[in-house]
Enzyme design. Structure first.
Site, PDB file in Angstrom:
ATOM      1  N   TYR A  58       0.832  -1.221   0.000  1.00  0.00           N
ATOM      2  CA  TYR A  58       0.000   0.000   0.000  1.00  0.00           C
ATOM      3  C   TYR A  58       0.861   1.263   0.000  1.00  0.00           C
ATOM      4  CZ  TYR A  58      -4.096  -2.854   0.186  1.00  0.00           C
ATOM      5  OH  TYR A  58      -5.076  -3.759  -0.165  1.00  0.00           O
ATOM      6  N   VAL A  95      -9.813   3.377  -4.422  1.00  0.00           N
ATOM      7  CA  VAL A  95      -9.210   3.901  -3.197  1.00  0.00           C
ATOM      8  C   VAL A  95      -8.275   5.071  -3.505  1.00  0.00           C
ATOM      9  CG1 VAL A  95      -9.483   1.765  -1.901  1.00  0.00           C
ATOM     10  CG2 VAL A  95      -7.406   2.092  -3.244  1.00  0.00           C
ATOM     11  N   HIS A 111     -14.811   1.353  -0.403  1.00  0.00           N
ATOM     12  CA  HIS A 111     -13.700   0.440  -0.096  1.00  0.00           C
ATOM     13  C   HIS A 111     -12.522   1.149   0.574  1.00  0.00           C
ATOM     14  CE1 HIS A 111     -15.125  -2.772  -3.241  1.00  0.00           C
ATOM     15  NE2 HIS A 111     -15.889  -2.707  -2.169  1.00  0.00           N
ATOM     16  N   CYS A 119      -6.151   3.518  13.053  1.00  0.00           N
ATOM     17  CA  CYS A 119      -5.497   2.885  14.194  1.00  0.00           C
ATOM     18  C   CYS A 119      -6.395   1.759  14.706  1.00  0.00           C
ATOM     19  CB  CYS A 119      -5.235   3.910  15.300  1.00  0.00           C
ATOM     20  SG  CYS A 119      -4.489   3.146  16.766  1.00  0.00           S
ATOM     21  N   CYS A 122      -6.977   2.788  18.819  1.00  0.00           N
ATOM     22  CA  CYS A 122      -7.877   3.872  19.252  1.00  0.00           C
ATOM     23  C   CYS A 122      -8.953   4.203  18.215  1.00  0.00           C
ATOM     24  CB  CYS A 122      -7.081   5.130  19.612  1.00  0.00           C
ATOM     25  SG  CYS A 122      -6.370   6.001  18.207  1.00  0.00           S
ATOM     26  N   CYS A 141      -2.852   8.045  19.764  1.00  0.00           N
ATOM     27  CA  CYS A 141      -2.813   7.318  21.042  1.00  0.00           C
ATOM     28  C   CYS A 141      -1.404   6.866  21.424  1.00  0.00           C
ATOM     29  CB  CYS A 141      -3.744   6.106  20.993  1.00  0.00           C
ATOM     30  SG  CYS A 141      -3.189   4.805  19.879  1.00  0.00           S
ATOM     31  N   THR A 179     -16.295  -1.248 -13.821  1.00  0.00           N
ATOM     32  CA  THR A 179     -16.153  -2.277 -12.781  1.00  0.00           C
ATOM     33  C   THR A 179     -16.502  -3.641 -13.380  1.00  0.00           C
ATOM     34  OG1 THR A 179     -16.832  -3.045 -10.590  1.00  0.00           O
ATOM     35  CG2 THR A 179     -18.446  -1.753 -11.796  1.00  0.00           C
ATOM     36  N   SER A 180     -15.743  -4.666 -12.953  1.00  0.00           N
ATOM     37  CA  SER A 180     -15.944  -5.989 -13.536  1.00  0.00           C
ATOM     38  C   SER A 180     -17.187  -6.676 -12.974  1.00  0.00           C
ATOM     39  CB  SER A 180     -14.706  -6.855 -13.296  1.00  0.00           C
ATOM     40  OG  SER A 180     -14.377  -6.846 -11.928  1.00  0.00           O
ATOM     41  N   ASN A 205     -18.151   0.324 -20.023  1.00  0.00           N
ATOM     42  CA  ASN A 205     -17.008  -0.572 -19.795  1.00  0.00           C
ATOM     43  C   ASN A 205     -16.332  -0.844 -21.127  1.00  0.00           C
ATOM     44  OD1 ASN A 205     -15.323  -2.962 -19.012  1.00  0.00           O
ATOM     45  ND2 ASN A 205     -16.539  -2.834 -17.138  1.00  0.00           N
TER      46      ASN A 205
HETATM   47  N1  APR Z   1     -12.579   2.375 -19.519  1.00  0.00           N
HETATM   48  C1  APR Z   1     -13.660   1.634 -19.148  1.00  0.00           C
HETATM   49  N2  APR Z   1     -13.567   0.446 -18.539  1.00  0.00           N
HETATM   50  C2  APR Z   1     -12.338  -0.037 -18.297  1.00  0.00           C
HETATM   51  C3  APR Z   1     -11.163   0.667 -18.657  1.00  0.00           C
HETATM   52  C4  APR Z   1     -11.320   1.926 -19.297  1.00  0.00           C
HETATM   53  N3  APR Z   1     -10.290   2.675 -19.663  1.00  0.00           N
HETATM   54  N4  APR Z   1     -10.084  -0.076 -18.271  1.00  0.00           N
HETATM   55  C5  APR Z   1     -10.573  -1.182 -17.695  1.00  0.00           C
HETATM   56  N5  APR Z   1     -11.925  -1.168 -17.702  1.00  0.00           N
HETATM   57  C6  APR Z   1     -12.838  -2.136 -17.114  1.00  0.00           C
HETATM   58  C7  APR Z   1     -12.426  -3.577 -17.295  1.00  0.00           C
HETATM   59  O1  APR Z   1     -12.989  -4.102 -18.477  1.00  0.00           O
HETATM   60  C8  APR Z   1     -13.021  -4.243 -16.037  1.00  0.00           C
HETATM   61  O2  APR Z   1     -14.342  -4.676 -16.274  1.00  0.00           O
HETATM   62  O3  APR Z   1     -12.805  -1.902 -15.731  1.00  0.00           O
HETATM   63  C9  APR Z   1     -13.071  -3.103 -15.021  1.00  0.00           C
HETATM   64  C10 APR Z   1     -12.051  -3.223 -13.903  1.00  0.00           C
HETATM   65  O4  APR Z   1     -12.350  -4.342 -13.134  1.00  0.00           O
HETATM   66  P1  APR Z   1     -11.528  -4.745 -11.839  1.00  0.00           P
HETATM   67  O5  APR Z   1     -10.080  -4.647 -12.122  1.00  0.00           O
HETATM   68  O6  APR Z   1     -12.074  -6.040 -11.371  1.00  0.00           O
HETATM   69  O7  APR Z   1     -11.856  -3.574 -10.796  1.00  0.00           O
HETATM   70  P2  APR Z   1     -13.150  -3.326  -9.888  1.00  0.00           P
HETATM   71  O8  APR Z   1     -14.378  -3.850 -10.547  1.00  0.00           O
HETATM   72  O9  APR Z   1     -13.120  -1.914  -9.492  1.00  0.00           O
HETATM   73  O10 APR Z   1     -12.801  -4.220  -8.623  1.00  0.00           O
HETATM   74  C11 APR Z   1     -13.701  -4.200  -7.538  1.00  0.00           C
HETATM   75  O11 APR Z   1     -12.256  -5.593  -6.258  1.00  0.00           O
HETATM   76  O12 APR Z   1     -10.099  -6.136  -5.583  1.00  0.00           O
HETATM   77  C12 APR Z   1     -11.273  -5.506  -5.237  1.00  0.00           C
HETATM   78  O13 APR Z   1     -11.568  -3.867  -3.599  1.00  0.00           O
HETATM   79  C13 APR Z   1     -11.085  -4.066  -4.911  1.00  0.00           C
HETATM   80  O14 APR Z   1     -12.517  -2.179  -5.361  1.00  0.00           O
HETATM   81  C14 APR Z   1     -11.953  -3.344  -5.916  1.00  0.00           C
HETATM   82  C15 APR Z   1     -12.987  -4.391  -6.251  1.00  0.00           C
END
Ligand code: APR
Length: 240
Positions: A58, A95, A111, A119, A122, A141, A179-180, A205
């Site tokens: 991190y 994040v 997330h 902490c 505390c 703390c 998001t996937s 996406n």
């Molecule tokens: N534009 C649009 N979509 C995109 C781009 C882009 N430039 N680049 C990637 N993607 C899409 C991918 O096709 C995929 O579906 O973004 C998605 C990213 O998916 P992940 O990497 O799985 O991320 P996310 O869905 O945010 O993960 C959710 O999983 O590991 C945990 O806590 C972590 O918040 C995270 C959570």
């Protein structure tokens, strides 16, 4: 415009929103997150087993934030937030702090945040932009080694769930970006929105996801291109 109700909007974003800024997504083709298995760096068990590895992981992510900038999609979403006449919430799984840097205010980091630490003794949550070591003292703390990244790891409860559930009750437009759709509860929000009567469910996406079939509209392409176009369309009725 008195008497008219305006549509309520919820945005759910994931790693794809920040990808064009140079922040790595989680599920790359090799299945690793910046060279690590997710369970080795993003679980409470991993932190107990090897706190130095997790802190270092991190630290690198936090340091990387100094070299990236908000992209066109982050900026377009702030434009939407500023001009949207109904209620507006941006729920992000990311994040990083790129939404805030673009000016976002109505943002829920479900997330956690790289630039905060917590902490375990505390319970203080502190802004933090430097490295964190396994023996860093908590400035609140004075306990040694009790600070951890303020990140919601697998197996932990996401933040703002009550606020999110309340907002989903009355959502009219649900927009899901980059998001996937494999991590719950976030991946289940589109179904909840639909059950609450949300008629417009839009997914942006690069490619179809496991939850694409639950949306009423798809915009396939880069967030940096598709989000500004969509924001212009959504605001068009209010620009007259
Ligand atoms: N534009 C649009 N979509 C995109 C781009 C882009 N430039 N680049 C990637 N993607 C899409 C991918 O096709 C995929 O579906 O973004 C998605 C990213 O998916 P992940 O990497 O799985 O991320 P996310 O869905 O945010 O993960 C959710 O999983 O590991 C945990 O806590 C972590 O918040 C995270 C959570």
């Amino acid at each position: 415009m008195a008497g008219l109700t305006h549509p309520n909007l919820i945005i759910l974003s994931g790693a794809g929103l920040s990808a064009e800024s140079g922040v790595a997504t989680f599920r790359e083709a090799d299945g690793l997150w910046e060279g690590h298995r997710i369970e080795d760096v993003a679980t409470p068990e991993a932190f107990r087993r090897d706190p130095a590895l997790v802190q270092q992981f991190y630290n690198l992510r936090r340091a990387q934030l100094k070299n990236v900038q908000a992209n066109a999609a982050h900026h377009a979403l702030v434009e939407l937030e500023k001009n949207w006449p109904g209620s507006f919430w941006h729920i992000t799984q990311n994040v990083d702090d790129l939404n805030e840097r673009a000016g976002a205010k109505k943002l829920l980091h479900m997330h956690g945040e790289l630039r905060k630490v917590r902490c375990t003794w505390c319970k203080s949550v502190l802004a933090w932009s430097d490295d964190l070591q396994t023996d860093t003292d908590c400035p609140e703390c004075d306990h040694r080694g009790t600070l951890r990244p303020d990140i919601v790891w697998f197996g932990e409860m996401p933040y703002y769930i009550d606020e999110i559930m309340r907002a989903l009750e009355t959502v009219d437009i649900f927009l899901c970006i980059g998001t996937s759709g494999v991590v719950y509860p976030a991946a289940g929000f589109v179904r909840l929105a639909a059950e609450k009567g949300c008629a417009r469910l839009i997914e942006v996406n690069l490619q179809p996801t496991g939850i694409s079939g639950q949306f009423t509209e798809q915009r396939q392409g880069l967030a940096g291109i598709e989000v500004p176009k969509l924001v212009a369309e959504l605001l068009q009725p209010y620009n007259a």
